[in-house]
Design a protein around this motif. Structure first.
Motif, PDB file in Angstrom:
ATOM      1  N   LYS A   1       6.913  55.581  44.879  1.00  0.00           N
ATOM      2  CA  LYS A   1       6.461  56.563  45.723  1.00  0.00           C
ATOM      3  C   LYS A   1       7.662  57.705  45.634  1.00  0.00           C
ATOM      4  O   LYS A   1       8.819  57.337  45.766  1.00  0.00           O
ATOM      5  N   VAL A   2       7.146  58.932  45.191  1.00  0.00           N
ATOM      6  CA  VAL A   2       7.893  60.029  45.348  1.00  0.00           C
ATOM      7  C   VAL A   2       8.335  60.334  46.895  1.00  0.00           C
ATOM      8  O   VAL A   2       7.700  60.465  47.525  1.00  0.00           O
ATOM      9  N   THR A   3       9.860  60.481  46.826  1.00  0.00           N
ATOM     10  CA  THR A   3      10.306  60.795  48.361  1.00  0.00           C
ATOM     11  C   THR A   3      10.703  62.262  48.753  1.00  0.00           C
ATOM     12  O   THR A   3      10.815  62.457  49.559  1.00  0.00           O
ATOM     13  N   ASN A   4      10.477  63.008  47.261  1.00  0.00           N
ATOM     14  CA  ASN A   4      10.758  64.529  47.698  1.00  0.00           C
ATOM     15  C   ASN A   4       9.736  65.372  46.709  1.00  0.00           C
ATOM     16  O   ASN A   4      10.153  65.308  45.645  1.00  0.00           O
ATOM     17  N   VAL A   5       8.717  65.541  47.487  1.00  0.00           N
ATOM     18  CA  VAL A   5       7.673  66.531  46.670  1.00  0.00           C
ATOM     19  C   VAL A   5       8.347  67.940  46.749  1.00  0.00           C
ATOM     20  O   VAL A   5       8.026  68.597  47.341  1.00  0.00           O
ATOM     21  N   SER A   6       8.838  68.203  45.493  1.00  0.00           N
ATOM     22  CA  SER A   6       9.241  69.491  45.137  1.00  0.00           C
ATOM     23  C   SER A   6       9.162  69.751  43.819  1.00  0.00           C
ATOM     24  O   SER A   6       9.035  68.673  42.931  1.00  0.00           O
ATOM     25  N   ARG A   7       9.167  70.838  43.262  1.00  0.00           N
ATOM     26  CA  ARG A   7       8.890  71.167  41.878  1.00  0.00           C
ATOM     27  C   ARG A   7      10.153  70.821  41.113  1.00  0.00           C
ATOM     28  O   ARG A   7      10.085  70.268  39.878  1.00  0.00           O
ATOM     29  N   GLU A   8      11.301  70.488  41.831  1.00  0.00           N
ATOM     30  CA  GLU A   8      12.486  70.285  40.921  1.00  0.00           C
ATOM     31  C   GLU A   8      12.513  68.696  40.874  1.00  0.00           C
ATOM     32  O   GLU A   8      13.101  68.167  39.737  1.00  0.00           O
ATOM     33  N   ASN A   9      11.942  68.176  41.708  1.00  0.00           N
ATOM     34  CA  ASN A   9      11.915  66.510  41.648  1.00  0.00           C
ATOM     35  C   ASN A   9      11.025  66.096  40.775  1.00  0.00           C
ATOM     36  O   ASN A   9      11.067  64.764  40.311  1.00  0.00           O
ATOM     37  N   LEU A  10       9.579  66.654  40.506  1.00  0.00           N
ATOM     38  CA  LEU A  10       8.862  66.317  39.753  1.00  0.00           C
ATOM     39  C   LEU A  10       8.881  66.887  38.286  1.00  0.00           C
ATOM     40  O   LEU A  10       8.181  66.451  37.519  1.00  0.00           O
TER      41      LEU A  10
ATOM     42  N   TYR B   1      -0.840  71.984  51.069  1.00  0.00           N
ATOM     43  CA  TYR B   1      -1.509  73.323  50.612  1.00  0.00           C
ATOM     44  C   TYR B   1      -0.422  73.996  49.502  1.00  0.00           C
ATOM     45  O   TYR B   1      -1.204  74.214  48.286  1.00  0.00           O
ATOM     46  N   ASN B   2       0.829  73.750  49.913  1.00  0.00           N
ATOM     47  CA  ASN B   2       1.646  74.417  48.783  1.00  0.00           C
ATOM     48  C   ASN B   2       1.750  73.419  47.418  1.00  0.00           C
ATOM     49  O   ASN B   2       1.709  74.223  46.459  1.00  0.00           O
ATOM     50  N   ALA B   3       1.671  72.329  47.700  1.00  0.00           N
ATOM     51  CA  ALA B   3       1.816  71.262  46.514  1.00  0.00           C
ATOM     52  C   ALA B   3       0.536  71.559  45.867  1.00  0.00           C
ATOM     53  O   ALA B   3       0.261  71.524  44.378  1.00  0.00           O
ATOM     54  N   ALA B   4      -0.693  71.665  46.404  1.00  0.00           N
ATOM     55  CA  ALA B   4      -1.972  71.703  45.789  1.00  0.00           C
ATOM     56  C   ALA B   4      -2.149  73.108  44.771  1.00  0.00           C
ATOM     57  O   ALA B   4      -2.695  73.411  43.912  1.00  0.00           O
ATOM     58  N   THR B   5      -1.457  74.225  45.502  1.00  0.00           N
ATOM     59  CA  THR B   5      -1.655  75.490  44.800  1.00  0.00           C
ATOM     60  C   THR B   5      -0.346  75.828  43.964  1.00  0.00           C
ATOM     61  O   THR B   5      -0.683  76.843  43.306  1.00  0.00           O
ATOM     62  N   GLU B   6       0.619  75.254  44.154  1.00  0.00           N
ATOM     63  CA  GLU B   6       2.000  75.493  43.369  1.00  0.00           C
ATOM     64  C   GLU B   6       2.420  74.513  42.353  1.00  0.00           C
ATOM     65  O   GLU B   6       2.565  74.725  41.102  1.00  0.00           O
ATOM     66  N   ILE B   7       2.802  73.066  42.947  1.00  0.00           N
ATOM     67  CA  ILE B   7       3.239  72.173  42.232  1.00  0.00           C
ATOM     68  C   ILE B   7       2.427  71.359  41.358  1.00  0.00           C
ATOM     69  O   ILE B   7       2.478  71.479  40.013  1.00  0.00           O
ATOM     70  N   PHE B   8       1.264  71.063  41.811  1.00  0.00           N
ATOM     71  CA  PHE B   8       0.268  70.379  40.721  1.00  0.00           C
ATOM     72  C   PHE B   8      -0.323  71.266  39.613  1.00  0.00           C
ATOM     73  O   PHE B   8      -0.548  70.570  38.664  1.00  0.00           O
ATOM     74  N   PRO B   9      -0.595  72.418  39.812  1.00  0.00           N
ATOM     75  CA  PRO B   9      -0.975  73.191  38.645  1.00  0.00           C
ATOM     76  C   PRO B   9       0.034  73.429  37.641  1.00  0.00           C
ATOM     77  O   PRO B   9      -0.237  73.290  36.408  1.00  0.00           O
ATOM     78  N   SER B  10       1.195  73.675  38.178  1.00  0.00           N
ATOM     79  CA  SER B  10       2.442  73.670  37.120  1.00  0.00           C
ATOM     80  C   SER B  10       2.530  72.183  36.444  1.00  0.00           C
ATOM     81  O   SER B  10       2.760  72.325  35.261  1.00  0.00           O
TER      82      SER B  10
ATOM     83  N   LYS C   1       1.957  71.709  32.637  1.00  0.00           N
ATOM     84  CA  LYS C   1       3.185  71.228  31.528  1.00  0.00           C
ATOM     85  C   LYS C   1       2.861  69.936  30.948  1.00  0.00           C
ATOM     86  O   LYS C   1       3.106  69.571  29.701  1.00  0.00           O
ATOM     87  N   TYR C   2       2.078  68.971  31.608  1.00  0.00           N
ATOM     88  CA  TYR C   2       1.740  67.752  30.888  1.00  0.00           C
ATOM     89  C   TYR C   2       0.290  67.713  30.456  1.00  0.00           C
ATOM     90  O   TYR C   2      -0.062  66.577  29.541  1.00  0.00           O
ATOM     91  N   GLY C   3      -0.463  68.613  30.730  1.00  0.00           N
ATOM     92  CA  GLY C   3      -1.976  68.620  29.926  1.00  0.00           C
ATOM     93  C   GLY C   3      -2.357  67.192  30.169  1.00  0.00           C
ATOM     94  O   GLY C   3      -2.745  66.405  31.195  1.00  0.00           O
TER      95      GLY C   3
END
Length: 181
Positions: free
Chosen positions: A172-181, A48-57, A61-63
């Motif tokens: 495979k991303v091993t740390n799903v965070s805003r900083e790592n992506l 939920y956090n990734a879908a609402t915070e990380i992926f929209p960002s 950023k990358y369009g």
């Protein structure tokens, strides 16, 4: 290894972050486009956090250089299989992204039981998808084959948690965070 794979390997190794290679070569990688395959459980707080915070960002950023493919993966909560199937059917009907967002909103913000047909019907109605159409699909085989493909694909990538992100079919991303992506 192909020369494209070798060039991409050099590019990826120079990128900081926490990830592992899960395939020997990329699957359909293009130098000017990045494809993220995301395995998510619709009852998972981190998803939920990734879908609402990380992926929209990331989308902002990358369009158009970024494509995100969301796959319902009932990993943490087996009772989310119905939601994963509903998402697959909705995707086939052109409502995939809306269903993904609505399932998370329903579960985490509205406390709707997305493991029930009644809850799924409410979610479908909220995005303009006829609940009776979706439920009829789910009564049959709708979404089952997609879910089985997702489970097989997750196994091939050794998915061991959600959300799991696969970059260009081989990292495979091993740390799903805003900083790592």
């Amino acid at each position: 290894w192909s020369s494209l794979a070798a060039d991409l390997m050099d590019d990826y190794l120079s990128v900081p972050g926490s990830y592992v290679f899960v395939q020997r070569e990329p699957e359909g990688a293009q130098p000017d486009r990045l494809v993220l395959t995301v395995f998510e459980d619709f009852m998972c707080p981190a998803c939920y956090n990734a879908a609402t915070e990380i992926f929209p960002s990331l989308k902002n950023k990358y369009g158009d250089k970024l494509e995100i493919r969301f796959l319902g993966f009932p990993f943490i909560h087996p009772e989310s299989r119905l939601a994963a199937r509903a998402h697959a059917v909705a995707h086939e009907l052109g409502f995939g992204e809306a269903m993904q967002q609505a399932l998370f909103r329903a579960h985490f913000e509205q406390q709707i039981d997305i493991a029930s047909k009644e809850g799924i019907a409410k979610v479908a109605d909220s995005i303009g998808l006829a609940p009776e159409l979706l439920l009829a699909q789910l009564e049959g085989e709708g979404g089952k084959a997609d879910l089985e493909r997702t489970l097989t694909q997750a196994n091939s990538y050794r998915v061991d948690g959600t959300p799991t992100i696969i970059v260009d079919g081989w990292i495979k991303v091993t740390n799903v965070s805003r900083e790592n992506l």
